[in-house]
Design a protein around this motif. Sequence first.
Motif: not given
Length: 133
Positions: A85-101
């Motif tokens: 909900p907050e319009d936050l700046p990009f802070r990186g990728l996070v692993r979810f399952g087998e992919d990075d999001w």
Amino acid sequence: MFRLCAFDRSKESYAENVDQPAWEVVDLALEAAFKNGGFVDLCVISPADGFVEELTMKAIDGKYRIVALTRSSDPGADLFEWWEPEDLPFRGLVRFGEDDWDARTVSNDVSHAKKVFYELFAKGDIVDGMRQM
């Protein structure tokens, strides 16, 4: 009218399908999938004139992602991803399952999912929640 399809990994059975579920059933399905891993799909059967056709939450290890499928004929607007909900700046990728999001598309706060699903359940479409898509 809605159709709920839900599964959580605490059960050793198939996904549960419920036509016209009460909100409490949807709420419990969201909690169970979030806690145990699994998924929740809420499909709008009728009226079929809203923008959102189906809302899906997939949960793994206390984190989840939400995707909305729409009735748009525009291929660029037929699928929307939930964002914080907050319009936050990009802070990186996070692993979810087998992919990075993008970390802003993965949440560990189930209240966000409940809010978006409840709007679809109560109104038959998502208006406010689309601001996070």
